[in-house]
Design a protein around this motif. Sequence first.
Motif, PDB file in Angstrom:
ATOM      1  N   THR A 208      74.470  60.115 116.179  1.00 26.12           N
ATOM      2  CA  THR A 208      73.453  60.863 116.914  1.00 26.12           C
ATOM      3  C   THR A 208      74.022  62.242 117.237  1.00 26.12           C
ATOM      4  OG1 THR A 208      74.137  60.371 119.194  1.00 26.12           O
ATOM      5  CG2 THR A 208      72.829  58.678 118.039  1.00 26.12           C
ATOM      6  N   PRO A 209      73.191  63.198 117.624  1.00 30.40           N
ATOM      7  CA  PRO A 209      73.716  64.514 118.010  1.00 30.40           C
ATOM      8  C   PRO A 209      74.729  64.461 119.146  1.00 30.40           C
ATOM      9  CG  PRO A 209      71.359  64.644 117.622  1.00 30.40           C
ATOM     10  CD  PRO A 209      71.712  63.191 117.571  1.00 30.40           C
ATOM     11  N   PHE A 210      74.659  63.417 119.964  1.00 28.01           N
ATOM     12  CA  PHE A 210      75.601  63.294 121.080  1.00 28.01           C
ATOM     13  C   PHE A 210      77.020  62.973 120.607  1.00 28.01           C
ATOM     14  CE2 PHE A 210      71.410  62.191 122.821  1.00 28.01           C
ATOM     15  CZ  PHE A 210      71.328  63.129 123.838  1.00 28.01           C
ATOM     16  N   ASP A 211      77.169  62.577 119.345  1.00 27.81           N
ATOM     17  CA  ASP A 211      78.483  62.203 118.818  1.00 27.81           C
ATOM     18  C   ASP A 211      79.265  63.385 118.251  1.00 27.81           C
ATOM     19  OD1 ASP A 211      78.062  59.478 119.375  1.00 27.81           O
ATOM     20  OD2 ASP A 211      76.959  59.223 117.482  1.00 27.81           O
ATOM     21  N   VAL A 212      78.652  64.547 118.180  1.00 29.43           N
ATOM     22  CA  VAL A 212      79.324  65.702 117.575  1.00 29.43           C
ATOM     23  C   VAL A 212      80.606  66.037 118.322  1.00 29.43           C
ATOM     24  CG1 VAL A 212      79.146  68.173 117.085  1.00 29.43           C
ATOM     25  CG2 VAL A 212      77.235  66.647 116.559  1.00 29.43           C
ATOM     26  N   GLY A 213      80.541  66.053 119.647  1.00 25.29           N
ATOM     27  CA  GLY A 213      81.728  66.380 120.442  1.00 25.29           C
ATOM     28  C   GLY A 213      82.856  65.392 120.211  1.00 25.29           C
ATOM     29  N   LYS A 214      82.532  64.108 120.130  1.00 21.15           N
ATOM     30  CA  LYS A 214      83.542  63.076 119.892  1.00 21.15           C
ATOM     31  C   LYS A 214      84.230  63.291 118.544  1.00 21.15           C
ATOM     32  CE  LYS A 214      81.950  59.040 118.798  1.00 21.15           C
ATOM     33  NZ  LYS A 214      81.315  57.697 118.898  1.00 21.15           N
ATOM     34  N   ALA A 215      83.450  63.609 117.523  1.00 17.94           N
ATOM     35  CA  ALA A 215      84.033  63.831 116.201  1.00 17.94           C
ATOM     36  C   ALA A 215      84.916  65.077 116.188  1.00 17.94           C
ATOM     37  CB  ALA A 215      82.921  63.956 115.159  1.00 17.94           C
ATOM     38  N   LEU A 216      84.494  66.121 116.876  1.00 21.72           N
ATOM     39  CA  LEU A 216      85.292  67.352 116.915  1.00 21.72           C
ATOM     40  C   LEU A 216      86.589  67.151 117.691  1.00 21.72           C
ATOM     41  CD1 LEU A 216      82.575  70.111 117.391  1.00 21.72           C
ATOM     42  CD2 LEU A 216      83.787  69.475 115.296  1.00 21.72           C
ATOM     43  N   GLN A 217      86.585  66.243 118.645  1.00 22.70           N
ATOM     44  CA  GLN A 217      87.823  65.929 119.362  1.00 22.70           C
ATOM     45  C   GLN A 217      88.816  65.193 118.474  1.00 22.70           C
ATOM     46  OE1 GLN A 217      86.615  63.753 122.854  1.00 22.70           O
ATOM     47  NE2 GLN A 217      86.109  65.613 124.009  1.00 22.70           N
ATOM     48  N   LYS A 218      88.315  64.415 117.520  1.00 24.13           N
ATOM     49  CA  LYS A 218      89.193  63.695 116.594  1.00 24.13           C
ATOM     50  C   LYS A 218      89.784  64.620 115.533  1.00 24.13           C
ATOM     51  CE  LYS A 218      89.265  60.002 113.117  1.00 24.13           C
ATOM     52  NZ  LYS A 218      90.523  59.394 113.563  1.00 24.13           N
ATOM     53  N   ALA A 219      89.060  65.661 115.163  1.00 22.86           N
ATOM     54  CA  ALA A 219      89.489  66.520 114.052  1.00 22.86           C
ATOM     55  C   ALA A 219      90.926  67.032 114.200  1.00 22.86           C
ATOM     56  CB  ALA A 219      88.506  67.680 113.886  1.00 22.86           C
ATOM     57  N   PRO A 220      91.336  67.563 115.357  1.00 25.68           N
ATOM     58  CA  PRO A 220      92.711  68.073 115.461  1.00 25.68           C
ATOM     59  C   PRO A 220      93.779  66.997 115.315  1.00 25.68           C
ATOM     60  CG  PRO A 220      91.332  68.897 117.261  1.00 25.68           C
ATOM     61  CD  PRO A 220      90.560  67.815 116.583  1.00 25.68           C
ATOM     62  N   ALA A 221      93.398  65.742 115.486  1.00 23.54           N
ATOM     63  CA  ALA A 221      94.362  64.643 115.370  1.00 23.54           C
ATOM     64  C   ALA A 221      94.637  64.261 113.918  1.00 23.54           C
ATOM     65  CB  ALA A 221      93.855  63.426 116.136  1.00 23.54           C
ATOM     66  N   ILE A 222      93.850  64.791 112.982  1.00 21.62           N
ATOM     67  CA  ILE A 222      94.092  64.523 111.562  1.00 21.62           C
ATOM     68  C   ILE A 222      95.025  65.608 111.044  1.00 21.62           C
ATOM     69  CG2 ILE A 222      93.061  64.232 109.282  1.00 21.62           C
ATOM     70  CD1 ILE A 222      90.467  63.429 110.661  1.00 21.62           C
ATOM     71  N   PRO A 223      96.248  65.275 110.694  1.00 23.59           N
ATOM     72  CA  PRO A 223      97.242  66.303 110.336  1.00 23.59           C
ATOM     73  C   PRO A 223      96.814  67.156 109.150  1.00 23.59           C
ATOM     74  CG  PRO A 223      98.273  64.147 110.615  1.00 23.59           C
ATOM     75  CD  PRO A 223      96.791  63.909 110.599  1.00 23.59           C
ATOM     76  N   SER A 224      97.027  68.451 109.279  1.00 24.14           N
ATOM     77  CA  SER A 224      96.923  69.420 108.177  1.00 24.14           C
ATOM     78  C   SER A 224      95.508  69.842 107.794  1.00 24.14           C
ATOM     79  CB  SER A 224      97.647  68.921 106.916  1.00 24.14           C
ATOM     80  OG  SER A 224      99.017  68.707 107.192  1.00 24.14           O
ATOM     81  N   ILE A 225      94.466  69.333 108.450  1.00 28.65           N
ATOM     82  CA  ILE A 225      93.157  69.905 108.147  1.00 28.65           C
ATOM     83  C   ILE A 225      93.015  71.215 108.915  1.00 28.65           C
ATOM     84  CG2 ILE A 225      92.191  67.625 107.714  1.00 28.65           C
ATOM     85  CD1 ILE A 225      90.476  67.972 110.229  1.00 28.65           C
ATOM     86  N   GLN A 226      92.294  72.156 108.327  1.00 27.55           N
ATOM     87  CA  GLN A 226      92.202  73.499 108.904  1.00 27.55           C
ATOM     88  C   GLN A 226      90.938  73.729 109.716  1.00 27.55           C
ATOM     89  OE1 GLN A 226      92.808  76.443 105.850  1.00 27.55           O
ATOM     90  NE2 GLN A 226      94.703  75.514 105.136  1.00 27.55           N
ATOM     91  N   GLY A 227      89.903  72.959 109.428  1.00 25.85           N
ATOM     92  CA  GLY A 227      88.656  73.157 110.156  1.00 25.85           C
ATOM     93  C   GLY A 227      87.629  72.123 109.794  1.00 25.85           C
ATOM     94  N   ALA A 228      86.609  72.003 110.658  1.00 28.27           N
ATOM     95  CA  ALA A 228      85.527  71.036 110.425  1.00 28.27           C
ATOM     96  C   ALA A 228      84.220  71.609 110.924  1.00 28.27           C
ATOM     97  CB  ALA A 228      85.829  69.711 111.125  1.00 28.27           C
ATOM     98  N   LEU A 229      83.151  71.319 110.197  1.00 24.21           N
ATOM     99  CA  LEU A 229      81.790  71.726 110.552  1.00 24.21           C
ATOM    100  C   LEU A 229      80.908  70.490 110.513  1.00 24.21           C
ATOM    101  CD1 LEU A 229      79.491  73.894 110.928  1.00 24.21           C
ATOM    102  CD2 LEU A 229      79.364  73.947 108.433  1.00 24.21           C
ATOM    103  N   ILE A 230      80.135  70.257 111.569  1.00 27.53           N
ATOM    104  CA  ILE A 230      79.271  69.082 111.658  1.00 27.53           C
ATOM    105  C   ILE A 230      77.845  69.510 111.928  1.00 27.53           C
ATOM    106  CG2 ILE A 230      78.810  66.929 112.902  1.00 27.53           C
ATOM    107  CD1 ILE A 230      81.786  66.856 113.629  1.00 27.53           C
ATOM    108  N   MET A 231      76.900  68.961 111.184  1.00 24.84           N
ATOM    109  CA  MET A 231      75.485  69.228 111.410  1.00 24.84           C
ATOM    110  C   MET A 231      74.725  67.911 111.421  1.00 24.84           C
ATOM    111  SD  MET A 231      74.774  72.650 109.111  1.00 24.84           S
ATOM    112  CE  MET A 231      75.797  72.195 107.712  1.00 24.84           C
ATOM    113  N   ILE A 232      73.942  67.707 112.476  1.00 29.27           N
ATOM    114  CA  ILE A 232      73.062  66.551 112.566  1.00 29.27           C
ATOM    115  C   ILE A 232      71.821  66.953 113.352  1.00 29.27           C
ATOM    116  CG2 ILE A 232      74.401  65.666 114.529  1.00 29.27           C
ATOM    117  CD1 ILE A 232      73.415  62.831 113.715  1.00 29.27           C
ATOM    118  N   LYS A 233      70.671  66.792 112.740  1.00 33.45           N
ATOM    119  CA  LYS A 233      69.393  67.201 113.328  1.00 33.45           C
ATOM    120  C   LYS A 233      69.461  68.664 113.750  1.00 33.45           C
ATOM    121  CE  LYS A 233      67.926  62.533 114.421  1.00 33.45           C
ATOM    122  NZ  LYS A 233      67.410  61.590 115.426  1.00 33.45           N
ATOM    123  N   ASP A 234      69.288  68.959 115.053  1.00 37.84           N
ATOM    124  CA  ASP A 234      69.281  70.364 115.473  1.00 37.84           C
ATOM    125  C   ASP A 234      70.588  70.776 116.147  1.00 37.84           C
ATOM    126  OD1 ASP A 234      69.056  68.885 117.759  1.00 37.84           O
ATOM    127  OD2 ASP A 234      67.423  70.065 118.632  1.00 37.84           O
TER     128      ASP A 234
END
Length: 250
Positions: A208-234
Amino acid sequence: MEKMPGRGHRFYRYQHQSKTGWVAFQAKYRETDLWIRAQKDLREEAIAIVLNLRHQLERYTSQSPRFLKSLEPLADDPSAPRLVRNMLKASKAAGVGPMASVAGAIAELVAVGLKPCNSAIIVENGGDCYLDLQEETTVGIYVEPSSPFSGKIALRFAAERFPLSICTSSGRIGHSLSFGKADAVTVVAKDGALADAAATALANLVRTPFDVGKALQKAPAIPSIQGALIMIKDKMGIWGDIELAPSTSA
């Protein structure tokens, strides 16, 4: 491809704005379907690399069937071919099964294999891209026409960022397994297998759109990725070293 793309085809391939003098060609074997843009036609060389990689993967999975089906990371196998070891490493970093990284891993190794014959190249494998370029480039992110972001969002990369992998997972488009409902989750990393696995891992979290923040919090914990973009509904969320730009396909 022989037919012009429709709803069931990878029509985004035809939206690429080719550089003058560049050629585009397909390298396909079974489920692997690459669209390659290069400065000369390397179709035969690309197909030879794809066949070699697929044969490596098929031999390994015939001996280790868990590799194909596992939804969890597996232990490293020092005796495995490079493709398999890249996938095992990426899946461990992202916390997903090894096959979640296959498209990005193959795209990278094909690009690396063709590099001695070509100074710049783009390899796209089902929406997962590996780019080895020498100039600033804008990459559009495709979402369904019903999305308010459709045809509007792209990422801009300076020349010094390349080579680079840009992989996208979606709960609404494509054939890859996703436990989420995101319109698109795009991850940027140097490593193709890692970008693909990380995109899957983050997309799995977004229902759901409410999960975007949770996913973005996980992103820095994945070593060596440089960035992430998430789109869901609006709703859209962004993390890391990536720059938004208007899509040229709008």
